[in-house]
Design an enzyme around this catalytic site. Structure first.
Site, mmCIF file in Angstrom:
data_model
loop_
_atom_site.group_PDB
_atom_site.id
_atom_site.type_symbol
_atom_site.label_atom_id
_atom_site.label_comp_id
_atom_site.label_asym_id
_atom_site.label_seq_id
_atom_site.Cartn_x
_atom_site.Cartn_y
_atom_site.Cartn_z
ATOM 1 N N GLU A 82 2.618 -38.680 98.323
ATOM 2 C CA GLU A 82 2.085 -38.446 96.990
ATOM 3 C C GLU A 82 0.775 -37.667 97.051
ATOM 4 O OE1 GLU A 82 1.608 -42.063 94.804
ATOM 5 O OE2 GLU A 82 3.652 -42.760 95.186
ATOM 6 N N GLU B 155 6.827 -36.716 88.435
ATOM 7 C CA GLU B 155 6.960 -37.928 87.621
ATOM 8 C C GLU B 155 6.082 -37.866 86.379
ATOM 9 O OE1 GLU B 155 6.477 -42.816 88.025
ATOM 10 O OE2 GLU B 155 6.379 -41.544 89.813
#
EC number: 2.1.2.11
Length: 266
Positions: free
Chosen positions: A114, A181
């Site tokens: 991430e 996301e």
């Protein structure tokens, strides 16, 4: 099902065929999901919330990820396997390499980390060493304390441009896939058009190259009773878990999921 490879996934993007992805944490669900036609299985650090009952993904260890990756590997019958690097296991390129090596040895075919363009050196390091990388941008749950909660990202031209620029730089560094996301649908579409690698969305609209959901969310299971906006309960009206998973795969392929109710506006 035939074994899905990274080359196959790249061809799916090129041919406009949508990619269906689900999280998975054990051998039984790996078997059910791969038999139902799921293209990719993600051993997500969401297991910290789904399986362990934490309120975030932060407590998950690399040992947890290795254990569950090995479990999924044993039950899988052809899906492509991606495993998350857990919180604080890739703070430097060398640490990322060491942690990723453990996940690959456990059965992963790609690792996911991430962050934004600051990850480029780590992506280069992993790719040089034969480890395919998926870069997770947008809402990155490991940074929940920085964001001040689980908030939609990429709203407004400036934020959207930063995300797209980051995706382009991560691809140039060697990332073979992007996961985005909780962004407006228009940003998901723009990201997919901006890079040549597959872009998988979760709460990013129907125009990304594929979709992912947390398996338990998709089956209507939650210990909190609250599902994110981008979740649809595919178990509703079904008589088996496998039929629910098959319905999810079919909806992704037909572009009927996500619909407008599951998407974020500007």
């Amino acid at each position: 099902m035939p074994e899905i490879t990274l080359t196959h996934l790249q061809k799916m993007k090129k041919n406009g065929e949508k990619i269906a992805m689900l999280t998975c944490y054990d051998a039984t669900f790996a078997h059910e999901s791969s038999q139902a036609g799921v293209d990719m299985l993600l051993i997500g650090d969401t297991l910290g919330m789904i399986l362990q009952g934490h309120d975030s993904t932060l407590p998950v260890t690399i040992e947890d990820m290795v254990y569950h990756t090995a479990s999924v590997k044993r039950g899988n019958t052809g899906s492509f396997i991606i495993a998350d690097l857990s919180f604080m296991t890739y703070a430097t390129p060398d640490q990322a390499l060491q942690s990723s090596g453990r996940l690959m040895q456990a059965g992963a075919q790609m690792v996911k980390l991430e962050g934004g363009e600051w990850l480029c050196e780590s992506v280069r390091q992993l790719t040089r060493n034969g480890i395919p990388v998926c870069a997770h941008i947008g809402l990155t749950p490991q940074s929940v304390n920085v964001f001040g909660g689980f908030k939609v990202q990429g709203r407004g031209p400036e934020q959207a441009k930063r995300l797209i620029d980051a995706a382009i730089k991560l691809e140039a560094a060697g990332a073979a896939m992007i996961l985005v996301e909780a962004v407006p649908s228009s940003v998901g579409k723009a990201l997919s058009e901006a890079v040549s690698v597959p872009v998988i969305g979760i709460g990013a609209g129907v125009d990304t190259d594929g979709q992912v959901l947390v398996l338990h969310d998709m089956l209507g299971l939650s210990i909190t009773g609250r599902a994110p906006k981008f979740v649809r309960n595919f178990m509703s009206g079904k008589d088996s878990i496998q039929s629910a998973i098959q319905s999810y795969v079919a909806a992704v392929k037909a572009e009927t999921f996500p619909s407008a109710e599951h998407c974020y506006a500007e």
